[in-house]
Scaffold this motif. Structure first.
Motif, PDB file in Angstrom:
ATOM      1  N   GLN A   5       0.888  -1.338   0.376  1.00  0.00           N
ATOM      2  CA  GLN A   5      -0.526   0.090  -0.439  1.00  0.00           C
ATOM      3  C   GLN A   5       0.864   1.125  -0.430  1.00  0.00           C
ATOM      4  O   GLN A   5       0.423   2.373  -0.327  1.00  0.00           O
ATOM      5  CB  GLN A   5      -0.883  -0.242   1.883  1.00  0.00           C
ATOM      6  N   GLY A   6       2.060   1.569   1.128  1.00  0.00           N
ATOM      7  CA  GLY A   6       2.748   2.297   1.194  1.00  0.00           C
ATOM      8  C   GLY A   6       3.837   2.334  -0.043  1.00  0.00           C
ATOM      9  O   GLY A   6       4.447   1.049   0.748  1.00  0.00           O
ATOM     10  N   ALA A   7       4.583   3.025  -0.703  1.00  0.00           N
ATOM     11  CA  ALA A   7       5.568   2.193  -1.291  1.00  0.00           C
ATOM     12  C   ALA A   7       7.135   3.368  -0.363  1.00  0.00           C
ATOM     13  O   ALA A   7       6.906   3.947  -0.577  1.00  0.00           O
ATOM     14  CB  ALA A   7       5.390   2.814  -2.736  1.00  0.00           C
ATOM     15  N   PRO A   8       8.332   2.459  -0.085  1.00  0.00           N
ATOM     16  CA  PRO A   8       9.906   3.482  -0.019  1.00  0.00           C
ATOM     17  C   PRO A   8       9.799   3.485  -1.065  1.00  0.00           C
ATOM     18  O   PRO A   8       9.571   3.876  -2.262  1.00  0.00           O
ATOM     19  CB  PRO A   8       9.989   2.311   0.331  1.00  0.00           C
ATOM     20  N   ALA A   9      10.363   5.227  -0.672  1.00  0.00           N
ATOM     21  CA  ALA A   9      11.409   6.262  -1.661  1.00  0.00           C
ATOM     22  C   ALA A   9      12.543   5.059  -2.554  1.00  0.00           C
ATOM     23  O   ALA A   9      12.461   5.098  -3.638  1.00  0.00           O
ATOM     24  CB  ALA A   9      11.586   7.756  -0.556  1.00  0.00           C
TER      25      ALA A   9
ATOM     26  N   GLY B 146      11.455   5.791  -6.262  1.00  0.00           N
ATOM     27  CA  GLY B 146      10.665   6.728  -6.784  1.00  0.00           C
ATOM     28  C   GLY B 146      10.748   8.116  -8.149  1.00  0.00           C
ATOM     29  O   GLY B 146      11.200   8.305  -8.320  1.00  0.00           O
ATOM     30  N   ALA B 147       9.391   7.780  -8.906  1.00  0.00           N
ATOM     31  CA  ALA B 147      10.554   9.022  -9.874  1.00  0.00           C
ATOM     32  C   ALA B 147       8.785   9.437 -10.520  1.00  0.00           C
ATOM     33  O   ALA B 147       7.471   9.638 -10.073  1.00  0.00           O
ATOM     34  CB  ALA B 147      10.678   7.801 -11.718  1.00  0.00           C
ATOM     35  N   LYS B 148       8.536  10.566 -10.669  1.00  0.00           N
ATOM     36  CA  LYS B 148       7.509  11.324 -10.930  1.00  0.00           C
ATOM     37  C   LYS B 148       7.184  11.859 -12.442  1.00  0.00           C
ATOM     38  O   LYS B 148       8.607  11.831 -13.315  1.00  0.00           O
ATOM     39  CB  LYS B 148       7.331  12.757 -10.414  1.00  0.00           C
TER      40      LYS B 148
ATOM     41  N   GLU C  14       3.072   8.771 -11.602  1.00  0.00           N
ATOM     42  CA  GLU C  14       3.665   8.528 -10.323  1.00  0.00           C
ATOM     43  C   GLU C  14       3.964   6.883 -10.972  1.00  0.00           C
ATOM     44  O   GLU C  14       3.535   6.304 -11.389  1.00  0.00           O
ATOM     45  CB  GLU C  14       3.075   7.438  -9.034  1.00  0.00           C
ATOM     46  N   ALA C  15       5.668   6.916 -10.572  1.00  0.00           N
ATOM     47  CA  ALA C  15       6.181   5.600 -11.323  1.00  0.00           C
ATOM     48  C   ALA C  15       7.352   5.272 -10.413  1.00  0.00           C
ATOM     49  O   ALA C  15       7.898   6.365  -9.666  1.00  0.00           O
ATOM     50  CB  ALA C  15       6.196   6.373 -12.849  1.00  0.00           C
ATOM     51  N   LEU C  16       8.143   4.074 -11.022  1.00  0.00           N
ATOM     52  CA  LEU C  16       9.338   3.392 -10.372  1.00  0.00           C
ATOM     53  C   LEU C  16      10.356   2.986 -11.690  1.00  0.00           C
ATOM     54  O   LEU C  16       9.752   2.991 -12.200  1.00  0.00           O
ATOM     55  CB  LEU C  16       9.060   2.297  -9.044  1.00  0.00           C
ATOM     56  N   ASP C  17      11.610   3.731 -11.158  1.00  0.00           N
ATOM     57  CA  ASP C  17      12.914   3.885 -12.540  1.00  0.00           C
ATOM     58  C   ASP C  17      13.332   2.679 -11.374  1.00  0.00           C
ATOM     59  O   ASP C  17      13.635   2.352 -10.562  1.00  0.00           O
ATOM     60  CB  ASP C  17      13.661   5.373 -12.729  1.00  0.00           C
ATOM     61  N   LEU C  18      13.540   1.252 -11.936  1.00  0.00           N
ATOM     62  CA  LEU C  18      13.904   0.028 -12.548  1.00  0.00           C
ATOM     63  C   LEU C  18      15.587  -0.070 -12.871  1.00  0.00           C
ATOM     64  O   LEU C  18      15.756   0.821 -13.952  1.00  0.00           O
ATOM     65  CB  LEU C  18      13.616  -0.868 -13.022  1.00  0.00           C
TER      66      LEU C  18
END
Length: 630
Positions: free
Chosen positions: A94-98, A126-128, A152-156
């Motif tokens: 539910q809540g994503a770490p940075a 985390g990314a915008k 809201e996205a994630l850079d992998l």
């Protein structure tokens, strides 16, 4: 069998094919026990039907329609109903770490030679505002290009991903929960198969908060899918707390401190607990003399009264390094000797263990409280954790921790010990329920009452409780009326039924204790015939243990000193432990019930207080039980 995060993901990863089963479209993940599959919108947007394949020994296949009402172009997500039931899903975070580390399973392109899933690993942050173009498949033709914009996205960073991996879940390694859904990679056209690359993933926690279909799936799944590690959810916390309590209860049962089949709610206990849970005070002491049934009350409070998030710990397990109740909570959840009680059989071994704040915070998020029941704080080992340290350091820090974490502590204790453990400035932390009735001036309080100093007082059984417990234990009422009201002696009378039935007169307390000890000694002698010890020798060892404690001025006997006593063979000591006469405290021994120690000491002392080395034992109760035993 508890699966590692990788094994869990293997069982929940789904291959998505076109309706003919010949063309691979992407990857999905099972997120509910009834088979809901999470994938990307662009994986299925151009198809009216797709085929889902769950590989493995129990391979399953489902041809499903793509209901675009459960798909979102805004979030590039889709939910598919496989119709599969009874599966082990991957929980949703539910809540994503940075930042963090991720793992995934993806069905990469068949054209690149990938037949099964490919394990992928890396780190994320985390990314915008991430933009990308993806090609949705088509049942006819080459498909359609679609532009997506993620707020809201994630850079992998990490393993390279290729076509067919779209829709695979990126699982956070510290929570074993889905933190993202992979949408594509930033590849170099001149090197289409690099070993490492950067990729983009949808932020699943952001979608949970903003896309109603996924919010509904999360709400439903969180009540049936436990999440452990750093993302402990309410169900996961409830499972951990229940496992810890149940194993402590088993420990108390094996030690013959309680009989779960005979636990009965003491009058007024439920009302007091309800009031305490809504009161601002964080601490409720339950005070009573030895044998008043405080451990049975602790068992009832921790497990029999509907507490979802409650732990049961023991004062005998307190250690020198304990600075507050938080240390005991963590030991109860993680330490193999004094706690865990099967935690490793519940939580995937690759996940970090929760600290004390984690279950407290999780319970509070549901509107509840973490309730810790500390049974017999008076049984702390003085040499390890002196009473002055409990009063001066442990208690203030515990109360501060409880208040900061919205948690509650119930502890049981003998009155003479409790008076030394709570400093005067901290007495405002004690729950003070309004007294229900005036205190009796004619004798000791009976039942569960509310003394002026706060907390609860546990006395002998009231008349109504006595009638119930006589029925539960099946005890003849020929006992002395005062003895019958005492929980410990009522239990002994029930245990000593044959001796009690043969006695023409009511047995005194000392006779009951003697009969109970004889009962245990006869069993020990029969269990270890090779040790060549008889009833007098084992009874003599019990007396020697009491004498050694008396000489040392302590309730604890060091194991080294115990080993020096006559007849103290490992088997006989084990028999005394298994039968509930003594118990181990770290590497030392103590009597399981104070009444046993008091009875032995009464025979060893005479006025003026001198050691009576010629103490003898009443033979009548022993002989009666031996005769009845055959």
């Amino acid at each position: 069998m508890i699966l590692s995060t990788g094994d869990l993901l293997n069982g929940a990863t789904v291959e998505i094919l076109d309706s003919t089963g010949k063309r691979r479209l992407g990857t999905g993940t099972i997120v509910t026990s009834d088979g809901t599959v999470l994938t990307c919108h662009h994986v299925v947007a151009g198809m009216s039907r797709v085929r889902l394949v769950r590989h493995g020994a129990d391979q399953q296949t489902a041809d499903v329609s793509t209901d675009l009402s459960n798909a979102s172009e805004e979030f590039d997500l889709a939910l598919l109903d496989s119709g599969w039931a009874g599966l082990t899903p991957v929980p949703i975070l539910q809540g994503a770490p940075a930042t963090g580390s991720w793992i995934a399973n993806g069905f990469q392109d068949l054209q690149l030679g990938y037949l099964g899933t490919v394990p992928l690993v890396g780190t994320y942050r985390g990314a915008k505002l991430r933009k990308y173009t993806a090609v949705s498949p088509s049942e006819i033709g080459s498909g359609r290009r679609r532009d997506y914009v993620l707020a809201e996205a994630l850079d992998l960073d990490g393993s390279a991903v290729h076509g067919g991996t779209s829709g695979a879940s990126a699982v956070d390694e510290e929570t074993s929960a889905i933190v993202g859904v992979i949408v594509g990679s930033l590849t170099n056209p001149d090197n289409p198969v690099p070993p490492h690359t950067r990729s983009i993933a949808i932020s699943v926690p952001h979608a949970v908060s903003n896309w109603p279909p996924l919010s509904a799936v999360y709400a439903s799944a969180s009540s049936e899918v436990p999440c452990f590690g750093k993302a402990l959810n309410p169900l996961g916390a409830e499972i951990l707390c229940t496992a810890q309590r149940m194993a402590t209860l088993q420990d108390l049962t094996v030690a013959k401190l309680i009989d779960e089949t005979k636990l009965r709610l003491r009058a007024g206990l439920d009302a007091a607990l309800e009031e305490f849970l809504t009161d601002a005070a964080p601490l409720m002491p339950v005070i009573g003399e030895s044998g008043a049934g405080k451990t049975s009350i602790a068992a009832m409070l921790s497990s029999g009264m509907g507490l979802r998030h409650g732990l049961l710990v023991r004062g005998v397990h307190m250690q020198a390094g304990d600075t507050s109740i938080a240390v005991q909570i963590e030991r109860a959840l993680t330490d193999e000797e004094f706690g865990t009680y099967g935690l490793n059989s519940l939580v995937r071994p690759d996940l970090p263990r929760p600290n004390a704040e984690t279950p407290a915070r999780t319970a509070s998020s549901t509107g509840g409280r973490l309730v810790v029941v500390l049974d017999a704080i008076n049984e702390h080992v003085e040499a390890l954790l002196p009473a002055h340290r409990i009063a001066g350091s442990w208690m203030p820090r515990t109360i501060d921790w409880l208040r900061r974490n919205n948690a509650k502590l119930i502890l049981t204790c003998r009155p003479e010990t409790w008076s030394t453990l709570l400093p005067q400035p901290l007495r405002d932390a004690v729950f003070r329920p309004p007294p229900e009735r005036p205190l009796s001036k004619d004798g000791p309080r009976t039942g569960v009452s509310r003394p002026p100093g706060g907390g609860l007082w546990v006395g002998d059984f009231s008349e109504q409780e006595l009638e119930e417990m006589i029925r539960v234990y099946g005890v003849d009422r020929r006992m002395d009326p005062l003895d019958a009201r005492h929980p410990f002696f009522l239990r002994l009378a029930a245990e000593m039924g044959p001796v009690f039935a043969e006695s023409s007169d009511p047995l005194s307390r000392l006779q009951l204790i003697d009969a109970a000890l004889d009962h245990r000694v006869i069993d020990i002698v029969a269990r270890y015939p090779s040790d060549a010890v008889g009833i007098p020798e084992v009874r003599g060892l019990i007396a020697s243990i009491a004498a050694a404690m008396l000489t040392e001025g302590s309730d604890i006997l060091a194991a080294a000193k115990a080993a020096e006593l006559p007849q103290a063979t490992p088997n006989v000591l084990r028999g005394l432990i298994d039968s509930g006469v003594i118990e181990r405290v770290g590497g030392n021994y103590r009597f399981r019930f104070d009444q046993y120690a008091d009875a032995e000491r009464s025979r060893l002392l005479k006025l003026p207080l001198q050691m009576n080395s010629t103490a003898s034992y009443p033979i009548s109760a022993m002989s009666a039980y031996a005769a009845l035993s055959g």
